[in-house]
Design an enzyme around this catalytic site. Sequence first.
Site, PDB file in Angstrom:
ATOM      1  N   SER A  24       0.838  -1.211   0.000  1.00 10.68           N
ATOM      2  CA  SER A  24       0.000   0.000   0.000  1.00 10.68           C
ATOM      3  C   SER A  24       0.868   1.254   0.000  1.00 10.68           C
ATOM      4  O   SER A  24       0.621   2.215  -0.726  1.00 10.68           O
ATOM      5  CB  SER A  24      -0.884   0.027   1.252  1.00 10.68           C
ATOM      6  N   ASP A 322      -6.865  -8.220   4.379  1.00 13.41           N
ATOM      7  CA  ASP A 322      -6.075  -9.103   3.510  1.00 13.41           C
ATOM      8  C   ASP A 322      -5.562 -10.340   4.243  1.00 13.41           C
ATOM      9  O   ASP A 322      -4.936 -11.205   3.634  1.00 13.41           O
ATOM     10  CB  ASP A 322      -4.882  -8.327   2.928  1.00 13.41           C
TER      11      ASP A 322
HETATM   12  C1  S3P Z   1      -5.572  -1.370   0.032  1.00 13.84           C
HETATM   13  C2  S3P Z   1      -6.833  -1.436   0.567  1.00 13.84           C
HETATM   14  C3  S3P Z   1      -7.565  -2.711   0.733  1.00 13.84           C
HETATM   15  C4  S3P Z   1      -6.646  -3.928   0.634  1.00 13.84           C
HETATM   16  C5  S3P Z   1      -5.689  -3.820  -0.506  1.00 13.84           C
HETATM   17  C6  S3P Z   1      -4.817  -2.581  -0.369  1.00 13.84           C
HETATM   18  C7  S3P Z   1      -4.928  -0.043  -0.123  1.00 13.84           C
HETATM   19  O1  S3P Z   1      -8.540  -2.804  -0.286  1.00 13.84           O
HETATM   20  O2  S3P Z   1      -7.419  -5.094   0.490  1.00 13.84           O
HETATM   21  O3  S3P Z   1      -4.839  -4.964  -0.572  1.00 13.84           O
HETATM   22  O4  S3P Z   1      -3.709  -0.009  -0.355  1.00 13.84           O
HETATM   23  O5  S3P Z   1      -5.632   0.971   0.006  1.00 13.84           O
HETATM   24  P1  S3P Z   1     -10.017  -2.159  -0.123  1.00 13.84           P
HETATM   25  O6  S3P Z   1      -9.880  -0.694  -0.134  1.00 13.84           O
HETATM   26  O7  S3P Z   1     -10.782  -2.669  -1.305  1.00 13.84           O
HETATM   27  O8  S3P Z   1     -10.552  -2.688   1.174  1.00 13.84           O
END
Ligand code: S3P
Length: 445
Positions: A24, A322
């Site tokens: 992220s 996740d």
């Molecule tokens: C993320 C947010 C999450 C996560 C993804 C990374 C991010 O998704 O599942 O692996 O970096 O903002 P969602 O926003 O769909 O919950």
Amino acid sequence: MSRPLVSRRPATLAGTARVPGDKSISHRALMFGALAVGESRIEGLLEGDDVLRTAAAMHALGAEVERLDDGAWRLWGRGVGGLREPADVLDLGNSGTGARLMMGLVATHPFTTVFTGDASLRSRPMKRVSEPLSRMGARFVGREGGRLPMAVVGAQSPMPLVYELPVASAQVKSAILLAGLNTPGETTVIEREPTRDHTELMLRGFGAQVEVEAAEGGGRAVTVAGFPELTGRRVVVPADPSSAAFPAVAALLVPGSEVRLSGVGMNPLRTGLYQTLREMGADIHFDAMRDECGEPVADLLVRASALRGVDVPAARAPSMIDEYPILAVAAAFAMGTTRMFGLSELRVKESDRFAAVMNGLLACGVKAEAEGDTLVVHGTGAPPPGGATIAVNLDHRIAMSFLVMGMAAAEPVAVDDAEAIDTSFPGFVDLMNGLGGAISDIVAD
Ligand code: S3P
């Protein structure tokens, strides 16, 4: 070409390892560096396929992007509003984060961008971002159900927005805030359940004005002011807590193990798994808590532990969204029942993870059932039988979770294609085997 792998029980796991950089934070560092004026330097960038595609896309949007060394990157940004129309389709591979955040970025630039991705990304819902971004003035032309490939016609005269998230999603929140950067006035996202706040923290670090207040009726309101002057900076990316989850759970499950994982990001909106594992009786210590570029970081010391089943409340889901596949594997070894509530979002991840986890557990001889959006896993305290081959369906976390299962189950566990692991955790097999694991390629005869 697919890459089948099999994992078997090692004697024990021991040693120290550093998992790759946070996915992220890596995406955001590249995007914000591309929007900042002047030079940004990134250290510890995750060089997995997802993030490399974001790097290529930021280059296509006009930023200078240069790889200096392992994990060390230099960017020369365009300034807020300075992105230019890419000459070709942007292919974000497997990455929902790359696609959704970038849609926000380009939605308030007056040009057209076409997005596509692999079969997994092309099946994922994009209306959750196109709907609010349309209200800011962008237009979207995509496939049935709002799926990629999709063209984004950026707004000529963007309008600010106040938007309440209908799903707890940091990607949607971030897409809107990023669109708000090149929009006059203030753009506000209200989230009833807090989701990861890397966008807010890092945008502030680059010089944006980001306010976080308690929202009327609960949750929080995040407001970004338009047209900030973002200035290039240094970003140090912590090791990804979502990747550390795999060696951590493996160390808990393989008897006699003791593993240290260094420099792991400990943002409280990401650590739900570790809280849950401790409630299950896991021996996990957080050493040398420190701050690195505005994000908390610690060294994790994990020792093999007897686990017990617990209830995991729905409110915790955003802080470990996740990590449910690997938690479900841990739950399969625990004594008693683990109930994970509020998992509807698992159905729209890189694959339908709810189904993938259930089917994988059942194939490994674990008793598990779905009750609506609740996943229920019945552990006996003894290693489950294993002995199955799991279909990965382009989902890195399903592949890694079931390879961990094979490290502690009675019989080896195989995955039909481990290629997807490179999207988030390049070097996974070498890291696990370096700790003593026994993961190997299946060579066809
Ligand atoms: C993320 C947010 C999450 C996560 C993804 C990374 C991010 O998704 O599942 O692996 O970096 O903002 P969602 O926003 O769909 O919950």
